[in-house]
Design a protein around this motif. Structure first.
Motif, short mmCIF file in Angstrom:
data_model
loop_
_atom_site.label_atom_id
_atom_site.label_comp_id
_atom_site.label_asym_id
_atom_site.label_seq_id
_atom_site.Cartn_x
_atom_site.Cartn_y
_atom_site.Cartn_z
N GLY A 7 10.10 5.43 -11.38
CA GLY A 7 9.01 4.42 -11.20
C GLY A 7 9.43 2.88 -10.74
O GLY A 7 10.54 2.60 -10.66
N GLY A 8 8.54 2.13 -10.87
CA GLY A 8 8.78 0.75 -10.47
C GLY A 8 9.56 -0.05 -11.69
O GLY A 8 9.40 0.57 -12.64
N HIS B 234 8.81 -7.15 -4.66
CA HIS B 234 7.62 -7.20 -5.67
C HIS B 234 7.05 -5.71 -5.99
O HIS B 234 6.65 -5.72 -7.12
CB HIS B 234 6.52 -7.98 -4.80
CG HIS B 234 5.50 -8.23 -5.71
ND1 HIS B 234 5.42 -8.93 -6.75
CD2 HIS B 234 4.21 -7.68 -5.51
CE1 HIS B 234 4.24 -8.93 -7.56
NE2 HIS B 234 3.36 -8.16 -6.57
N THR B 235 6.89 -4.98 -4.88
CA THR B 235 5.96 -3.65 -5.19
C THR B 235 6.97 -2.96 -6.17
O THR B 235 6.34 -2.27 -7.17
CB THR B 235 5.84 -2.84 -4.10
OG1 THR B 235 5.20 -3.77 -3.15
CG2 THR B 235 5.09 -1.75 -4.20
N TYR C 167 4.51 8.69 -10.66
CA TYR C 167 3.62 8.78 -11.53
C TYR C 167 3.14 10.15 -11.68
O TYR C 167 2.73 10.73 -12.77
CB TYR C 167 2.89 7.85 -11.70
CG TYR C 167 3.36 6.34 -11.65
CD1 TYR C 167 4.61 6.32 -12.39
CD2 TYR C 167 3.11 5.35 -10.83
CE1 TYR C 167 5.53 4.97 -12.44
CE2 TYR C 167 3.75 4.30 -10.87
CZ TYR C 167 4.81 4.16 -11.52
OH TYR C 167 5.45 2.87 -11.68
N LYS C 168 2.72 10.92 -10.53
CA LYS C 168 1.99 12.17 -10.37
C LYS C 168 3.07 13.32 -10.45
O LYS C 168 2.97 14.05 -11.62
CB LYS C 168 1.42 12.24 -9.13
CG LYS C 168 0.55 13.59 -9.00
CD LYS C 168 -0.88 13.14 -9.55
CE LYS C 168 -1.52 14.55 -9.52
NZ LYS C 168 -2.75 14.37 -10.51
N LEU D 132 2.86 1.54 -3.25
CA LEU D 132 2.20 1.88 -4.52
C LEU D 132 1.76 3.45 -4.32
O LEU D 132 1.78 4.18 -5.53
CB LEU D 132 0.92 1.11 -4.62
CG LEU D 132 1.16 -0.14 -5.27
CD1 LEU D 132 0.04 -1.08 -5.33
CD2 LEU D 132 1.74 -0.27 -6.69
N LEU D 133 1.45 3.90 -3.15
CA LEU D 133 1.03 5.12 -2.90
C LEU D 133 2.15 6.02 -3.12
O LEU D 133 2.10 7.02 -4.10
CB LEU D 133 0.62 5.33 -1.41
CG LEU D 133 0.09 6.61 -0.85
CD1 LEU D 133 -1.26 6.83 -1.66
CD2 LEU D 133 -0.35 6.69 0.72
N LEU E 122 4.66 5.32 -5.12
CA LEU E 122 5.06 5.45 -6.45
C LEU E 122 3.94 6.34 -7.16
O LEU E 122 4.31 7.19 -8.06
CB LEU E 122 5.05 3.95 -6.92
CG LEU E 122 6.24 3.09 -7.12
CD1 LEU E 122 5.81 1.82 -7.39
CD2 LEU E 122 7.34 3.75 -7.80
N ALA E 123 2.77 6.23 -6.81
CA ALA E 123 1.73 7.14 -7.52
C ALA E 123 1.97 8.60 -7.50
O ALA E 123 2.01 9.27 -8.29
CB ALA E 123 0.31 6.57 -6.85
N ILE E 124 2.43 8.98 -6.08
CA ILE E 124 2.46 10.48 -5.92
C ILE E 124 3.95 10.80 -6.41
O ILE E 124 4.02 11.55 -7.37
CB ILE E 124 2.68 10.54 -4.46
CG1 ILE E 124 1.32 10.45 -3.86
CG2 ILE E 124 2.88 12.35 -4.22
CD1 ILE E 124 1.00 10.47 -2.62
N PHE F 130 0.80 -1.12 0.07
CA PHE F 130 0.01 -0.03 -0.01
C PHE F 130 0.86 1.15 0.17
O PHE F 130 0.78 2.19 -0.90
CB PHE F 130 -0.73 -0.07 1.17
CG PHE F 130 -1.87 1.22 1.35
CD1 PHE F 130 -2.86 1.43 0.73
CD2 PHE F 130 -1.19 2.23 1.99
CE1 PHE F 130 -3.63 2.43 0.62
CE2 PHE F 130 -2.09 3.39 2.24
CZ PHE F 130 -3.34 3.54 1.58
#
Lengths: 589, 363, 341
Positions: C190-191, C286-287, C183-184, C175-176, C178-180, C172
């Motif tokens: 990134g991953g 993994h993440t 990607y944002k 991914l959060l 990474l998203a912020i 969680f």
């Protein structure tokens, strides 16, 4: 208790932030507008001939093996064509066109002078490996020998072994059998000709040579199990590196000659495939534009679906193709009272397919409600519905359908219903949910069921596929899913409906359907080189099986795929089970 | 820390906000109406509630009382070791002309260890297990003296030798757990004395030790006092120790002083029933076998909720002889003889009568 | 003294080797024993190393090739023999020799296990070590500050964040993050962007920032809570009062006297945590798509790949043993009351 409130607030805040962040996750790559929902299902979109750039793929899994002779996965069969050319291949296109096989390394489709027993292919001349040596028909023969007959390479299909004539003493593959002639039923009279001699006619041999196993392997460069580390390339790209669990990197093969290869565009300069990436992260990267393709081709994660469909611009970049899969329930012909066709038909009517569809994920992730065993997109599919059902507003079978079921029960001599078992795979929660939905539907007409669960690993060879087990335990209804190795009625149906596919050691013909008419139809079809005639027979087989009511089609599986706007030449290939065709993808800058 | 706001002149002149009449003390150490309260969830714990006394250089004050009577809290209060965030300290503590309660933490810190030092009760837990005895003494010395490690080490060895530790040049590198109990206490004393403090507070310095070692340690403290001319506060519940060392004795009960006088007065002419009880419960070598110890009945009072009137009244056998005063009014500390103060509602004559008739024969 | 230490080390090394032998036996036992209890036969095991719908012949060949047709002790013996004197492996056209110590070949991908472990270890090491530095520093400082400012707004806020850190799973927070941040905001890669240090130190560092922080957040939270509790306990110790009574400045009291005692028990936990992580930071790997030992172990377990499972387990066990030994030695240095023996 006081402490919980601020914490809950923080947690909610975090979740909200994540939702926002994920929803706003970048401007979907490229910036150009999407081609529309399902645009790539029936035609190739974003057509382009612009060369250059890097195509970035990722997958949450790894290859079984990237060795063309040692791979079975559909996406892998699709992908290896970037560095290998088989005799034939699926046409890079979309819609029904895409399950046609067309010549690749061969000049034309197979020639069979004897109605499918002998197949001859002429190779294009001038095709070279990445090291500049010419590709010969002997390399194709060697590739088939090593992939089908050696002890070491066990991961790929073994159809050549099953259909080709064997030597008088069984052939042991090129690693053990060093004789110059090798498998005698593959002849290479010259460097551009190869002839396969089958044990009996097999009209769909062209589909077998469209598999990656016909990609040539020069014996001098074969390192057996290590070959995947250093493969010879006959396609427009060569493999610069393959690291298990990490990545594969492809660059242009300088010795690939466009003039010998009319079907490949070879647009990107570089292709990278990242392996073992997190599925959620793959979706996020696709949406953020830092990734071009999810190589698995089985759809986005459950959490991503909502994001894609609620946002119209994102939805315009999605496709929801059929995946060539059927989820269905088999009714065993030897478990009483299902030995009576009327009882089977009662189950056909009383199965709440819509509830089962919802249990599997709804129309989007689950698929469309099915009425035939052959899914659309498979050669031979005909649309029909032998047991029409109607549903009440708000769900559930209506009285008319239930009445139809009850009248079948009457005819079966079980007016009050009966008791049986529904089997599902214990480690597939969605399948068990389907079983529960089915149980509820059947209950309405008095058919009482117990759900029995077996592990997926042994499902077919030990449990529902083993007749003795099924009879002994009275497992009347068995849930399963099925897809074909090649997209024709024969490829799809022969293993699940041909009486000769029933094996005491476990098989996939779960109903133990052994209808002489069906068996004969299979033989007639596969011995007939007329494609259209075969297709017609497959439709008839489907009809016969449905008349017998041995299988209850539930859903034609579908998946939701995302294609970034910058991806060029994108089309859903039915030949590879409803994923994008990877052969001609490009990236727009 | 938060003391930046405090006026800087407190060290010398005394704070302006000190109530009128509190002129700087001329005594070496003087406590004026010291109160140390701890606010807790259950209520305000009044550990020390209005304590006053004076002490001169070269003299020893014994503070006695049961556990929880406020002895240790007082001593920590003098050293300024209470966390100002959770302890409310009021009143005045004058040390050699400096008022400590209103002084900044930093000012008090600089006096600690150098001008006033403390010997703690359990030397095993009071010394850091991870540092050598020498290192801990060196540290104590160097924090107040700008000398090299080498000089400080020599001083530490010297100190260890003076407190009677054999082969101090070797033992200096030993860890506390490698010392015996008595040796540890000596080392603790060496550490406390390393800066020649003018005020030494010894909190139960011999409790954990056996009798012979106890005697040696007490001799040592006495010798050192003579050598350094320090003022000593000897905190103990062991009256024998007090009797042996102290010039003056102060008896505490429930956070207050209930009797104060010279050692001779308090031990031989005690006037407070609680002091009688303490004396009666004291084991003595000269006491006959048949005579049994007389523990004081009841248990020490709650410091949150002291009994009204005389805090000792629930346990006092003579509380009924005060016409009810004991349960209603708190007795003031009154002089009963020059320098001898007692806080008791019983009349002075009556107290002497009871002592002579009932108490003395049993002691 | 050095002789005692030497003898101690010898004893510990012997103990470690014995433990690794036992671990390998247990892994063997579990691998074959538990599926057997569940009713799985070696045929089905072999079938997982053959393609879809395998023929009986293919299964038999594979069973033979992987020695699955032999009793467990024979298989174990062969494995041990490989470790001690090496083994030969048939690639088909050629036979290669895997010299001692040979941890066998993967059932799944037919590669020697040891090179795979060596290949994966740097990624996990980079991830774990970097994260460890961050979480140790941040966790301990937050814990100390919280303890010193006990009950303050800062303390409460820090402890709530720490509780969140302890309870939020990495997939969680990862991914959060990474998203912020990737990607944002496009601040960090990134991953799947990890590259080895040897390939490009700059990219290596950048690609690890988010994984480090994500992983460190989880542990820092735990360490902050532990440090706070330990610090509060230590501050109540008599020797802290003594240190103050000596007139030491508060800073010295905290850093020299209190912190050292507080950190000693944390060191033990740190050793265990780091040792465990070095065996594979499964979720973080993994993440973020980092091909480390954790990914390898998951692949091994899900793929029924005994030699890989054995290899990863032994590496993990080895790391834990070594980390424990180092902690014990450090303990003896830090706490003079502890004696080796």
């Amino acid at each position: 208790m006081k402490k919980i409130r601020p914490l809950a607030a923080v947690a909610v805040g975090l979740v909200a932030t994540s939702g926002l962040a994920a929803c706003g996750g970048g401007d979907s790559g490229g910036g150009t507008k999407g081609a529309g929902y399902n645009a790539a299902v029936d035609k190739v979109i974003n057509a382009s001939d612009t060369k250059g750039g890097e195509l970035r793929l990722a997958i949450s899994d790894d290859f079984d093996s990237p060795d063309p002779g040692n791979t079975y996965y559909a996406w892998s069969q699709n992908f290896v064509r970037l560095y290998g050319r088989g005799l034939l291949t699926f046409k890079p296109s979309a819609g029904p066109d895409s399950n046609q096989v067309i010549p690749d390394l061969a000049e034309g489709p197979g020639q069979t002078p004897d109605n499918g027993k002998t197949w001859t292919y002429k190779l294009r001349s001038g095709v070279k490996y990445d090291d500049g040596t010419p590709v010969t028909s002997k390399d194709v023969k060697y590739a088939v020998e090593r992939s089908n007959f050696s002890d070491e390479l066990q991961l790929g299909p073994k159809y050549f072994k099953a259909y080709l004539q064997d030597n008088s003493t069984p052939y042991k593959g090129p690693y053990k059998d060093k004789s110059p002639e090798g498998l005698k039923s593959i002849e290479t009279p010259d460097d551009n000709t190869i002839t396969f001699k089958l044990a009996k006619p097999f009209a769909e041999f062209d589909y077998l040579v469209a598999m990656a196993q016909s990609i040539p392997v020069p014996q001098a460069r074969d390192t057996g199990l290590k070959y995947e580390q250093k493969m010879a390339s006959s396609g427009p790209y060569k493999v610069d590196s393959y690291e298990r669990g990490k990545s594969m990197i492809l660059s242009r093969n300088p010795n690939w000659d466009k003039s010998t290869d009319p079907i490949r565009k070879a647009l990107p300069d570089k292709i990278t495939l990242q392996l073992k990436q997190s599925g959620d992260d793959i979706d996020n990267r696709l949406l953020a534009g830092s990734l071009d393709v999810d190589a698995a081709g089985v759809g986005v994660q459950a959490g991503t679906q909502g994001k894609l469909l609620t946002d119209q611009t994102k939805k315009a970049n999605t496709d929801n193709p059929l995946q060539g899969y059927l989820r269905f329930a088999s009714l065993n012909l030897h478990v009483k009272p299902l030995d009576n066709v009327h009882c089977r038909r009662a189950v056909q009517y009383a199965t709440d397919k819509v509830a089962m569809q919802s249990a599997y994920g709804g129309p989007l992730a689950g698929g469309d409600v099915a009425t035939t065993i052959l899914p659309p997109g498979i050669v031979g599919y005909q649309k029909f519905d032998k047991y029409p059902q109607t549903y009440k507003q708000g769900g559930g079978l209506d009285d008319k359908t239930l009445q139809a079921a009850k009248s079948e029960l009457q005819q079966c001599g079980q007016p009050n219903g009966f008791k049986t078992k529904i089997a599902g795979r214990s480690d597939r929660p969605k399948e068990i949910a389907m079983a529960q939905a089915m149980q509820q539907g059947l209950k309405q007409v008095g058919i009482q069921t117990d759900i029995v669960q077996y592990p997926a690993g042994d499902y077919f060879n030990k449990y529902v596929g083993a007749p003795e087990f099924v009879h002994k335990n009275g497992v009347g209804i068995m849930l399963m899913a099925w897809s074909a190795d090649w997209p024709t009625g024969y490829g799809f149906l022969s293993q699940i409906l041909d009486g000769r596919a029933i094996k005491p050691s476990g098989g996939n013909n779960l109903p133990e359907e052994d209808n002489p008419a069906i068996n004969k139809a299979f033989d007639d079809a596969i011995g007939n080189t007329d494609k259209d005639a075969r297709a017609k027979i497959y439709g008839q087989i489907d009809q016969m099986a449905m008349d017998d009511a041995v299988d209850i089609p539930i859903i034609y599986a579908k998946a939701l795929l995302y294609r970034p706007s910058n991806l060029a030449n994108v089309g859903i290939s039915q030949g590879y089970g409803g994923m994008y065709d990877y052969l001609n993808l490009g990236v727009k800058k | 820390m938060s003391d930046a706001k405090r006026p800087a002149e407190t060290l010398n002149g005394g704070p302006a906000e000190v109530a009128a009449g509190s002129a700087p003390s001329s005594a070496f150490l003087e406590l004026r109406d010291l109160k140390i309260h701890f606010p807790t969830d259950d209520g305000l714990v009044k550990s020390v509630d209005g304590l006053s006394f004076k002490l001169e250089r070269g003299k020893t004050l014994g503070i006695v009382g049961e556990s929880g009577s406020g002895k240790s809290v007082t001593s920590l209060g003098i050293l300024g070791l209470h966390n100002r965030r959770n302890a409310k300290v009021s009143g005045e503590i004058w040390l050699d002309g400096t008022e400590l309660v209103s002084a900044s933490e930093e000012q008090v810190r600089k006096l600690r260890g150098r001008n006033m030092a403390m010997i703690f009760q359990d030397p095993l837990s009071a010394m850091h297990p991870f540092y050598t005895v020498g290192a801990q003494i060196i540290e104590a010395y160097r924090v107040h003296h700008d000398v090299s490690k080498k000089v400080a080490r020599k001083h530490a060895i010297d100190m260890l030798g003076r407190v009677g530790i054999p082969k101090p040049d070797q033992r200096v590198d030993d860890y506390p757990h490698q010392f015996s109990g008595g040796m540890r206490q000596r080392a603790m004393i060496a550490m406390a004395l390393s800066c020649d403090p003018e005020l030494l507070i010894a909190d139960e310095p011999t409790t954990a030790l056996d009798v012979t070692v106890q005697a040696q340690i007490l001799d040592l403290i006495r010798d050192l006092q003579q050598e350094f001319n320090s003022a000593i506060i000897m905190i103990t519940h062991d009256l024998g120790v007090t009797a042996e060392l102290s010039d003056d004795v102060l008896v505490m009960y429930g956070g207050r002083c209930i009797e104060r006088g010279t050692a001779n007065e308090v031990f031989h002419e005690p006037e407070h029933p609680y002091t009688w009880g303490l004396l009666g419960s004291m084991p003595r070598l000269d006491r006959g076998r048949s005579e049994r110890l007389q523990p004081i009945p009841g248990s020490p009072p709650s410091l949150i909720n002291l009994p009204s009137g005389c805090a000792f009244n629930p346990r006092c056998p003579y509380a009924d002889q005060t016409g009810g005063l004991s349960t209603t009014e708190r007795p003031d500390l009154r002089e009963t003889a020059p320098g001898h103060m007692v806080a008791c509602h019983l009349g002075a004559d009556r107290r002497r009568e009871i002592f002579t008739d009932e108490i003395r024969p049993k002691l | 003294m050095p002789r005692i230490v030497f003898a101690y080390l010898i004893r510990r090394v012997i103990g470690a080797v014995l433990m690794l032998v036992i671990v390998s036996m247990v892994v063997f036992g579990i691998f074959f024993g538990i599926p057997k209890i569940a009713g799985q036969s070696n045929d089905q095991l072999a079938a997982s190393f053959v393609g879809k719908a395998p023929t009986a012949e293919a299964i038999a060949q594979t069973k033979h090739r992987l020695n699955l047709d032999k009793p467990i002790w024979v298989q174990y013996g062969k494995w041990v023999k490989g470790v001690v004197i090496g083994q030969d492996f048939n690639n088909g056209p050629s036979v290669e020799h895997c010299s001692s110590p040979c941890f066998g070949y993967s059932f799944k991908n037919n590669q020697a296990v040891l090179p795979q472990l060596e290949d994966r270890a740097p990624a996990t090491l980079s991830l774990a070590a970097g994260a460890a530095v961050i979480w140790l520093i941040s966790g301990v400082s937050v814990g100390v500050l919280s303890a010193l400012k006990r009950g303050s707004v800062w303390d409460r806020a820090a402890m709530i964040v720490a509780l969140g850190g302890v309870s939020l799973p990495i997939y969680f927070t990862g991914l959060l993050a990474l998203a912020i941040f990737s990607y944002k905001l496009d601040l960090l890669p990134g991953g799947g962007s990890y590259v080895p240090f040897s390939q490009n130190p700059g990219t290596w560092f950048q690609s690890l920032i988010l994984p480090w922080i994500t992983l460190a957040f989880l542990y820092a939270a735990t360490y902050a809570r532990l440090t706070r509790a330990g610090m509060l306990e230590t501050l109540g110790e008599d020797y802290i009062r003594t240190a103050r009574a000596k007139g030491l400045p508060e800073r010295t009291v905290i850093t020299k006297h209190a912190l050292r005692s507080t950190l000693t028990p944390i060191l033990t936990i740190f050793g265990m945590d780091l040792g465990l992580l070095l065996g594979g930071a499964v979720l973080t790997e993994h993440t973020f798509g980092i091909a480390g030992l954790g990914q390898l172990s998951i692949d091994g377990i899900t793929g029924n790949d005994l030699p890989v499972v054995l290899g990863v387990t032994l590496v993990a066990a080895l790391f834990i043993v070594v980390a424990n030994l180092i902690v014990d030695l450090l303990y003896a240095v830090i706490d003079p009351r502890v004696r080796l023996g």
